[in-house]
Design a protein around this motif. Structure first.
Motif, short mmCIF file in Angstrom:
data_model
loop_
_atom_site.label_atom_id
_atom_site.label_comp_id
_atom_site.label_asym_id
_atom_site.label_seq_id
_atom_site.Cartn_x
_atom_site.Cartn_y
_atom_site.Cartn_z
N UNK A 124 0.79 -1.23 0.00
CA UNK A 124 0.00 0.00 0.00
C UNK A 124 0.82 1.28 0.00
N UNK A 125 2.16 1.19 0.14
CA UNK A 125 2.98 2.42 0.14
C UNK A 125 2.91 3.06 -1.24
N UNK A 184 4.94 4.09 -8.09
CA UNK A 184 5.30 4.85 -6.89
C UNK A 184 5.83 6.24 -7.24
N UNK A 185 5.71 7.15 -6.26
CA UNK A 185 6.47 8.40 -6.34
C UNK A 185 7.81 8.08 -5.70
N UNK A 226 11.13 2.11 1.52
CA UNK A 226 12.51 2.39 1.08
C UNK A 226 13.16 1.17 0.45
N UNK A 227 14.04 1.47 -0.50
CA UNK A 227 14.93 0.45 -1.07
C UNK A 227 16.35 0.91 -0.73
N UNK A 228 17.14 0.00 -0.19
CA UNK A 228 18.54 0.33 0.09
C UNK A 228 19.41 -0.74 -0.56
N UNK A 229 20.33 -0.28 -1.38
CA UNK A 229 21.23 -1.20 -2.08
C UNK A 229 22.65 -0.69 -1.85
N UNK A 282 11.84 1.53 9.40
CA UNK A 282 10.93 1.64 8.25
C UNK A 282 10.56 0.22 7.82
N UNK A 283 9.51 -0.34 8.39
CA UNK A 283 9.21 -1.76 8.16
C UNK A 283 8.85 -2.09 6.71
N UNK A 284 8.39 -1.08 5.94
CA UNK A 284 8.13 -1.36 4.52
C UNK A 284 9.41 -1.02 3.75
N UNK A 285 10.38 -1.91 3.85
CA UNK A 285 11.65 -1.64 3.18
C UNK A 285 12.28 -2.94 2.73
#
Ligand SMILES: C[S@@+](CC[C@H](N)C(=O)[O-])C[C@H]1O[C@@H](n2cnc3c(N)ncnc32)[C@H](O)[C@@H]1O
Length: 410
Positions: free
Chosen positions: A108-109, A131-132, A183-186, A216-219
């Motif tokens: 839902x993000x 997504x934005x 968030x995406x972290x690479x 940030x649990x949606x990551x």
């Protein structure tokens, strides 16, 4: 990351901007044509200088070469995107980025921070998934690449900003980072051209990975496939992904998007197969060598799910410490490759040579696990004029160095 002098960075940014102009597009098209015609670099550069000017010739040739390399992974997009060699080396596969984006957004993000955007692979996938996206990087070249690539692909809803992910994550509040609900972290896992095995030396480092997953649990975080299981925080799903039998990435999913404990995702011939476990299934048991050997896919091994596959196949390990399975039948399974075992003998080069000669085998593929031998060297040593072929597996069976001669064809 390697520090790059500021003037060099500014010059690369200037060159990328010049290539994004109509004149730059002409120079890139000419460079691509010369590359396709296999004109050698010296001749191509001199023709380019004469045709498009000295300023554009070198950068256009460099980008054309990167695009050429990128085509296998990025398909048609490659010819519209810009990559430096560094950004291309760090880029993930777009089809996997798309899969990641869809799963992250399913919760839902609608806004996502891409923390370390490089050439924009994840940013593009996230924006295409609806997504934005706030694309963040410390490196001005990465920001320029992402901004130009997003524009070249006609993608909206992306904001590219300078920022340090370490500070942004430290400032994260209310399950959001930089105002985004996901968030995406690479992290960059190379320095000086070498893989950084210690997660504490990644950029951003492991401490930021853990902090992001917690706050940030949606990551989702891309990590090295060799990551120690003990590091995976509680409540986080760890997933290992292989394509065509090679491991390509490992992911940690935050608690809001975690669905299981461990997942092995195996992509074979474009079909995605997923094996999951909600808790540690423990090790598989070992037993005597039977008629078939099964080599589990590396995603199954890395995710610690070999015992699930063993149970499914009615198979046992050849040795408690080796990830080879054995059973009475071939397996029609995406999780393993099966080999018929024709001979089992203690590891001994002389005896192996004699056996292969007797069976008329002159060419072998060597596989190994739990042995120090060099497969290519052994394959060369076993080569003769005989027409037959076989797969030679060098491993340990119940602790003893053993050779399994499989799939003999004469
Ligand atoms: C592995 S690359 C990302 C690749 C990208 N996800 C893709 O698939 O194309 C890592 C990026 O993180 C950036 N980076 C490293 N440390 C950073 C930090 N502290 N803050 C923001 N960006 C950082 C690097 O400049 C690099 O562009």
């Amino acid at each position: 990351m390697d520090p790059v002098p500021e003037e060099q960075t500014a010059e690369t940014v200037r060159q990328l901007r010049a290539l994004a102009t109509p004149e730059g597009a002409v120079a890139l098209a000419r460079a691509a044509a010369l590359l396709d015609d296999r004109v050698d670099a010296v001749a191509a550069l001199s023709r380019l200088r004469a045709e498009v000017g000295t300023d554009l010739a070198g950068p256009a040739w460099g980008i054309a070469r990167q695009r050429h390399k990128a085509r296998a992974t990025f398909g048609a997009d490659a010819d519209r995107m810009l990559f430096t060699s560094d950004a291309l080396e760090q880029a993930g596969r777009p089809e996997l980025a798309a899969r990641r984006a869809a799963r992250l957004l399913a919760g839902g993000a609608d806004s996502v921070a891409d923390l370390g955007c490089a050439a924009g692979t994840d940013t593009i996938a996230l924006a295409r998934a609806g997504a934005r996206v706030l694309a963040v990087d410390v490196d001005p070249v990465a920001r320029e690449l992402t901004a130009l690539n997003v524009e070249a692909l006609g993608i909206d809803d992306v904001w590219v900003v300078a920022g340090d992910a370490v500070e942004m994550v430290a400032a994260a509040r209310g399950r959001e980072v930089a105002g985004c609900g996901a968030a995406v972290l690479d992290p960059a896992r190379r320095a000086g051209g070498r893989r950084q095995l210690d997660p504490d030396t990644w950029s951003p480092p492991w401490s930021t990975v853990v902090e992001l997953l917690e706050k940030v649990p949606t990551s989702v975080v891309k990590v090295a496939p060799g990551l120690d299981h003990d590091r995976v925080p509680a409540g986080v799903e760890a997933e290992w992904v292989s394509v065509g039998g090679s491991i390509v990435e490992a992911l940690l999913w935050g608690s809001a998007v975690a669905e299981t404990w461990r997942r092995a995702t195996v992509v074979r011939d474009g079909v995605v197969h997923e094996l999951t476990a909600d808790s540690d299934p423990g090790p598989a048991s070992a037993g005597p060598v039977r008629g078939w050997l099964h080599e589990p896919d590396p995603a199954v091994i890395r995710s610690g799910l070999v015992s699930l596959v063993a149970a499914d196949l009615g198979a046992t390990l050849v040795d408690p410490t080796i990830a080879y399975l054995t059973s009475d039948a071939a397996a029609e399974s995406p999780w393993v490759s099966s080999y018929r075992i024709d001979e089992v003998l203690p590891f001994n080069l002389k005896k192996l040579r004699a056996l292969l000669r007797e069976r008329g085998v002159g060419r072998v593929v060597v596989k190994k696990r739990g042995s120090a031998i060099e497969p290519e060297t052994l394959a060369r040593q076993l080569r003769t004029d005989a027409r037959g072929t076989a797969t030679v597996v060098v491993t340990r069976v119940a602790g003893a160095p053993t050779t399994l001669v499989c799939d003999v064809r004469t």
